[in-house]
Design an enzyme around this catalytic site. Structure first.
Site, PDB file in Angstrom:
ATOM      1  N   SER A 168      -1.199   9.218   5.321  1.00  0.00           N
ATOM      2  CA  SER A 168      -0.687   9.469   6.662  1.00  0.00           C
ATOM      3  C   SER A 168      -1.728   9.072   7.717  1.00  0.00           C
ATOM      4  O   SER A 168      -2.070   7.902   7.844  1.00  0.00           O
ATOM      5  CB  SER A 168      -0.261  10.937   6.804  1.00  0.00           C
ATOM      6  N   HIS A 198       7.760  12.176   3.136  1.00  0.00           N
ATOM      7  CA  HIS A 198       6.437  11.719   3.558  1.00  0.00           C
ATOM      8  C   HIS A 198       5.430  11.842   2.415  1.00  0.00           C
ATOM      9  O   HIS A 198       4.612  10.945   2.178  1.00  0.00           O
ATOM     10  CB  HIS A 198       6.001  12.564   4.758  1.00  0.00           C
ATOM     11  N   ARG A 238      -4.547   0.593  14.558  1.00  0.00           N
ATOM     12  CA  ARG A 238      -3.838   1.135  13.393  1.00  0.00           C
ATOM     13  C   ARG A 238      -4.308   0.383  12.154  1.00  0.00           C
ATOM     14  O   ARG A 238      -5.099  -0.567  12.254  1.00  0.00           O
ATOM     15  CB  ARG A 238      -2.328   0.963  13.547  1.00  0.00           C
ATOM     16  N   ASP A 272       2.051   6.154   2.934  1.00  0.00           N
ATOM     17  CA  ASP A 272       2.936   6.450   4.059  1.00  0.00           C
ATOM     18  C   ASP A 272       2.140   6.662   5.354  1.00  0.00           C
ATOM     19  O   ASP A 272       2.085   7.775   5.897  1.00  0.00           O
ATOM     20  CB  ASP A 272       3.815   7.668   3.781  1.00  0.00           C
ATOM     21  N   ASP A 295      -7.943  -5.369   7.614  1.00  0.00           N
ATOM     22  CA  ASP A 295      -8.980  -4.334   7.536  1.00  0.00           C
ATOM     23  C   ASP A 295      -9.711  -4.295   6.203  1.00  0.00           C
ATOM     24  O   ASP A 295     -10.702  -3.573   6.057  1.00  0.00           O
ATOM     25  CB  ASP A 295      -8.368  -2.951   7.817  1.00  0.00           C
ATOM     26  N   ASP A 298      -4.162  -2.310   9.303  1.00  0.00           N
ATOM     27  CA  ASP A 298      -3.669  -3.686   9.325  1.00  0.00           C
ATOM     28  C   ASP A 298      -4.207  -4.421   8.099  1.00  0.00           C
ATOM     29  O   ASP A 298      -5.246  -4.025   7.536  1.00  0.00           O
ATOM     30  CB  ASP A 298      -4.136  -4.391  10.603  1.00  0.00           C
TER      31      ASP A 298
END
Length: 464
Positions: free
Chosen positions: A167, A261, A205, A191, A210, A207
């Site tokens: 998360s 989730h 965020r 997730d 990374d 990607d």
């Protein structure tokens, strides 16, 4: 007498020395760091960020060592020549320890000899104000970079760093990777959180740039998760939204909100248990996958279709060279562990002069009389004379030996005549295990809505 008393006195001193030494040593050896356990009161009040790094290895797998972000040499167990896996959790609404934490620790250490570092940022993640936890993600990443810098100074390589983020933890891993210009070995996002991150540019965020390899499992794209692809390969079990076995109503309480989730974590754990390989199918959409348009994995030959979870990096070289470098993969699961489904193509060559469209329900039975029914076939198949029609099906179980196959043909129309489907050849072939013996049946007729059961035979060489 005096000599005896003197001897006893020295023996008592020796005994006390040994006792105290053993006691001090035992106290030192048994001091085990544990994950910060908070509660709902802490969440309501809010918590200031405090990060603990808990190291487990095969030498201390039941007793964590707390690491200092400024002093790698203080560690007794860290071996920078080995692979290091960081586990980063997400938001903790109640402050409790993640229920999956011990399982992922034990399974990873049983599988590979690594440094396993649990990133405990429970103080900072425990809050009912989601934005506060989001704000802390950058700060956690900065702390992790300081520690990794220390590791690098003592001989570690970025290629040996693997981060698994859940998360919000997935984006933390992405921020760390960005700080090293994408040279980390691997990031797995379980997730990744959607709220506050959807629509943001790659530097805000997780990607695919990374790390050298980024794989992502999406299980709640319609509520808490991130919908769009983020990695070199993005897995969408059951389409990425509603997961089988998860509650469908609010009456189920907290499970209604977190089950989908959390499923990403349990799917990853299943890959570590290795009870079965969860086969996935690269595809443009879930609908195309359901209709069997993406089950051949030609782009990955001679490799089979990619598998989900820890071993997904076996496909790394195929995935990172693709243009574009994002691959979406779809598959279905059962509602409970090990979550696997077993996939087959059922091929039909028919000899009806008129085109027929319809559905075929398929059951298989083993020698013990156990029967299972297929769970797919969402679109009507088109049957044309002398042309092969293939139906993609999945089963929750797999049988070593199939003794009978049952087929039911239906047009699903309530009015009008009943139709026949005249079959020249039916072939059952596994896509989960392509080397498996293919089974056939020749020259038979299916009457609409009438189940036909028969014993299959090995296909003739020309039909394989």
């Amino acid at each position: 007498m005096l000599r005896v008393a003197f001897h006893h006195f020295h023996m008592l001193k020796l005994f006390l020395f040994i006792f105290l030494t053993y006691r001090v040593r035992s106290d030192t050896e048994q001091k085990c760091e544990e994950f910060t356990d908070l509660n709902i009161h802490n969440a309501l009040a809010g918590t200031a960020l405090k990060v603990k790094l808990l190291l487990y290895t095969r030498t201390n797998q039941n007793c964590a060592e707390s690491l200092s972000e400024y002093n790698t040499t203080a560690s007794t167990y860290l071996d920078v020549t080995k692979k290091t896996v960081f586990i980063v959790h997400g938001l903790r609404l109640t402050g409790s320890t993640p229920i999956w934490l011990n399982d992922i620790k034990e399974l990873l250490l049983s599988l590979v000899d690594i440094n396993l570092i649990i990133v405990d940022w429970n103080r900072g993640a425990t809050t009912v104000i989601y934005h506060n936890a989001v704000h802390n993600t950058r700060r956690v990443a900065e702390i992790l970079k300081k520690y990794i810098d220390q590791m690098l100074a003592y001989g570690a390589s970025l290629d040996s760093i693997y981060m698994i983020g859940v998360s919000l933890g997935a984006h933390i891993a992405g921020f760390v990777g960005e700080m090293y210009n994408g040279t980390l070995g691997r990031i797995t996002g379980l997730d990744p959180a959607g709220p506050s991150f959807s629509g943001k540019p790659p530097n805000e965020r997780l990607d695919h740039t990374d790390a050298k390899f980024v794989d992502v499992i999406h299980t709640d794209i319609d509520v808490l998760g991130f919908r769009e692809p983020l990695g070199h390969i993005d897995f969408y079990p059951n389409g990425g939204a509603d997961q089988p076995g998860c509650p469908q109503t609010l009456f189920s309480g907290a499970q209604f909100f977190k089950c989908d989730h959390q499923r990403s974590v349990f799917l990853f754990l299943s890959s570590l248990r290795r009870s079965c390989n969860i086969t996935t199918y690269p595809c443009d959409s879930y609908l195309d996958y359901k209709n069997g348009k993406c089950a051949n994995c030609e782009a990955f030959q001679p490799m089979p279709c990619p598998v989900l979870g820890y071993f997904a990096d076996k496909w790394k070289n195929y995935l990172i060279q693709k243009d574009p470098s994002e691959t979406k993969a779809y598959f279905d699961t059962s509602g409970q562990e090990p979550f696997c489904m077993y996939y087959y193509f059922v091929d039909f060559i028919t000899w009806n002069k008129s085109i027929r469209r319809g559905f075929i329900r398929i059951k298989i039975t083993d020698s013990a009389g156990n029967t299972i029914e297929s769970k797919m076939n969402s679109e009507a198949a088109t049957f044309q004379q002398y042309r092969q029609a293939s139906i993609f099906v999945g089963f929750y179980e797999d049988f070593d030996k199939i003794s009978r196959i049952s087929l039911t043909f239906s047009t699903r129309t309530l009015i009008g005549p009943k139709y026949k489907l005249r079959i020249l050849r039916m072939r059952l072939r596994s896509t989960t295990d392509p080397e498996r013996l293919q089974m056939c049946r020749y020259d038979f007729v299916l009457l609409e809505n009438i189940e036909m059961t028969f014993k299959p035979i090995p296909c003739q060489e020309r039909d394989k």
